[in-house]
Design an enzyme around this catalytic site. Sequence first.
Site, PDB file in Angstrom:
ATOM      1  N   HIS A   1       0.851  -1.198   0.000  1.00  0.00           N
ATOM      2  CA  HIS A   1       0.000   0.000   0.000  1.00  0.00           C
ATOM      3  C   HIS A   1       0.880   1.239   0.000  1.00  0.00           C
ATOM      4  CE1 HIS A   1       0.758  -1.132   4.183  1.00  0.00           C
ATOM      5  NE2 HIS A   1       0.731   0.153   4.468  1.00  0.00           N
TER       6      HIS A   1
ATOM      7  N   HIS B   1       0.834   5.272   1.114  1.00  0.00           N
ATOM      8  CA  HIS B   1       0.173   6.313   1.893  1.00  0.00           C
ATOM      9  C   HIS B   1       0.256   7.626   1.109  1.00  0.00           C
ATOM     10  CE1 HIS B   1       0.594   4.148   5.921  1.00  0.00           C
ATOM     11  NE2 HIS B   1       1.485   3.498   5.196  1.00  0.00           N
TER      12      HIS B   1
HETATM   13  P1  AMP Z   1       1.989   0.565   7.349  1.00  0.00           P
HETATM   14  O1  AMP Z   1       2.589   0.957   8.681  1.00  0.00           O
HETATM   15  O2  AMP Z   1       2.685   1.190   6.192  1.00  0.00           O
HETATM   16  O3  AMP Z   1       1.838  -0.932   7.213  1.00  0.00           O
HETATM   17  O4  AMP Z   1       0.553   1.215   7.358  1.00  0.00           O
HETATM   18  C1  AMP Z   1      -0.619   0.538   7.676  1.00  0.00           C
HETATM   19  C2  AMP Z   1      -1.666   1.587   7.887  1.00  0.00           C
HETATM   20  O5  AMP Z   1      -2.917   0.960   7.820  1.00  0.00           O
HETATM   21  C3  AMP Z   1      -1.601   2.284   9.254  1.00  0.00           C
HETATM   22  O6  AMP Z   1      -1.375   3.687   9.056  1.00  0.00           O
HETATM   23  C4  AMP Z   1      -2.960   1.981   9.883  1.00  0.00           C
HETATM   24  O7  AMP Z   1      -3.481   3.083  10.589  1.00  0.00           O
HETATM   25  C5  AMP Z   1      -3.794   1.630   8.682  1.00  0.00           C
HETATM   26  N1  AMP Z   1      -4.892   0.697   8.915  1.00  0.00           N
HETATM   27  C6  AMP Z   1      -4.887  -0.463   9.605  1.00  0.00           C
HETATM   28  N2  AMP Z   1      -6.097  -1.064   9.558  1.00  0.00           N
HETATM   29  C7  AMP Z   1      -6.886  -0.263   8.806  1.00  0.00           C
HETATM   30  C8  AMP Z   1      -8.253  -0.317   8.380  1.00  0.00           C
HETATM   31  N3  AMP Z   1      -9.058  -1.330   8.734  1.00  0.00           N
HETATM   32  N4  AMP Z   1      -8.746   0.703   7.614  1.00  0.00           N
HETATM   33  C9  AMP Z   1      -7.939   1.738   7.257  1.00  0.00           C
HETATM   34  N5  AMP Z   1      -6.646   1.841   7.630  1.00  0.00           N
HETATM   35  C10 AMP Z   1      -6.124   0.867   8.389  1.00  0.00           C
END
Ligand code: AMP
Length: 133
Positions: free
Chosen positions: A100, A102
């Site tokens: 993903h 951001h």
């Molecule tokens: P990363 O640290 O790059 O793996 O980012 C994962 C991101 O996913 C974090 O910023 C979380 O806040 C976000 N996240 C986790 N679960 C969900 C969800 N169900 N819906 C939206 N965002 C999420």
Amino acid sequence: MKNDCIFCAMAAGEIPCFKIREDGDVIACLDINPFSRGHTLVIPKRHSTGLLDTDDATLAAVIADVKKIAAHLKEKLGADGFNVLQNNGAAAGQSVSHLHFHIIPRRNGDPLVFENGKGDMEELKALADAIRM
Ligand code: AMP
Ligand code: ZN
């Protein structure tokens, strides 16, 4: 689709998310613990873990969407700039093992924080409704 992968389940519509865009290959939804207002995750539907195990065609589709969505967020939210962040591995802070990107909208003078806030679900729902593409 990978079992026990939360982003696969979101992409398949099996669990809800604050979706702002969906096309053939990709969904975009608001991060529930945003770094800034409008913090969006751009997620390919097909499961891969990170940059290195993703095929180039998927990467090309995702980054094209990142560009479109970033331009849209900038306009709709009146942002002055934005960060694009993509973490690979726990050592880099990756907490969800599904590729993903951001997009983190930024405004002049805001503190440049790279830390999850605590999302307000009502506000996120209203924001998603307001900026859906
Ligand atoms: P990363 O640290 O790059 O793996 O980012 C994962 C991101 O996913 C974090 O910023 C979380 O806040 C976000 N996240 C986790 N679960 C969900 C969800 N169900 N819906 C939206 N965002 C999420
Ligand atoms: Zn997945």
